[in-house]
Scaffold this active site. Sequence first.
Site, PDB file in Angstrom:
ATOM      1  N   ASP A 144       0.831  -1.204   0.000  1.00  0.00           N
ATOM      2  CA  ASP A 144       0.000   0.000   0.000  1.00  0.00           C
ATOM      3  C   ASP A 144       0.863   1.250   0.000  1.00  0.00           C
ATOM      4  OD1 ASP A 144      -1.995   1.849   0.287  1.00  0.00           O
ATOM      5  OD2 ASP A 144      -2.719   1.127   2.215  1.00  0.00           O
ATOM      6  N   ASP A 340      -2.531   6.323  -6.018  1.00  0.00           N
ATOM      7  CA  ASP A 340      -2.761   5.416  -4.894  1.00  0.00           C
ATOM      8  C   ASP A 340      -2.888   3.983  -5.402  1.00  0.00           C
ATOM      9  OD1 ASP A 340      -3.334   4.666  -2.205  1.00  0.00           O
ATOM     10  OD2 ASP A 340      -5.461   4.647  -2.677  1.00  0.00           O
TER      11      ASP A 340
END
Length: 464
Positions: A144, A340
Amino acid sequence: MATPTSPAFFLLHVFLILVCSSKKGHAVSANEITKTYFRDVHADSLLPSSVCDQSNKASSLKVASRYGPCSVTGDPKTFPSAAEIVLQDDIRVKSLRTRLSMNSSTTGVLNEEKTTIPSTHNGAGYTVTVGLGTPKKDFSLLFDTGSDLTWTQCEPCLGGCFPQNGEKFDPTKSTTYKNLSCLSEPCKSIAKESAQGCSSGTCLYRVQYGTGYTVGFLATETLTITHSDVFENFVIGCGEKNGGKFLGESGLLGLGRSSIALPSQTSSKYKNLFSYCLPASSSSTGRLSFGGEVSPAAKFTPINTKFPELYGLDVAGISVGGRKLPIDASVFRTGGTIIDSGTTVTFLPSTAYSALSSAFQELMTNYTLTNGTSSFHPCYDFSKYANDPISIPKISIFFEGGVEVDIDGSGILFAANGLEKVCLAFRDNGNDKDVAIFGNLQQKTYEVVYDVAKGMVGFAPGGC
């Protein structure tokens, strides 16, 4: 009068290219123009497959969707529905925006959850396998770019743990595990990223996610990326109280920008450089690489310093079918944009989304419109094209520095309900003020390079 977004303008654009090309002695057909600004996509490629086509470089970690046949947990989950993806993305986006709105000097206290700074993981994402401990044990972690702390579930899970595939990490069986004191620099750093506390001088942490949490001991341990890339005294979270939708994974690999994130901790070897390529579908694999040579095809755009905790980029425009949309640059500057790895679809400012949706629909008149959803539109019924290619207009996102990302077909359309409802894979921010997000669907097949040391993010086509 033809406007820049009208079909008449597009025809005029084609005509001018034909005329100019013929004057130069080369006749260009309308069919060639169509091929230039449109791409053929097989409708059935938009649906999940039951077969995993694995490809990976030996020096990299294999990246797989947590759904489908390539899942590294050995327990592949059903690909989420459109409603589930919307919910997952909404929770993550809310968490991202909450984090960005908080004062950077805010710190959390472990027993005051209301002051916990949220991280950004949610139910969507991609996984890799790394080794922890001595002797090494392998664990499947979600990676992430919106989170910093690397952590895994730890025995004895006194506060309760979520189900995972395989054994949990047992610190008593590793000769290199060591809890950190409250006076250590990592403990001081974690207080800036999450809630932090002490127990008999030992550092405790709590990270609250949009769909879960982890609470445990901050520690150092040996991290093994590959057989030749082993890092001693790597700061991790040893979570003994964890909850959320992790679907069998053991924890999370933090690729954010703080001092406790993996890029910073491994900078002596990897020079704060990493890259990944997300596969075109859940039935194929990509890779996550650290350090090494950068693809000569990569084009770089600066990381915007507006978002010190995340990877901010400056969007310069959007094109559909070869036409640059007439969107004022201020539309993208107002809220800014971040890239992202964990948000599924790209969120655009309302003005930009409206222009994109309208232009796309104008160039898709050969296909049958169907009712959209509350979050996705326009949508089309491609059920009769299961074995035939469909021709869709190309979509490009432009970033500062002249960087063009020509979105792969797998990032343009999204099967919301089989082939009966296939929708444009972008979403409306709901306004022009909130931060926009360049999601992972639109990053597919590109090698996305994060050169954190130089403050740049690069994109190279054909990455996997």
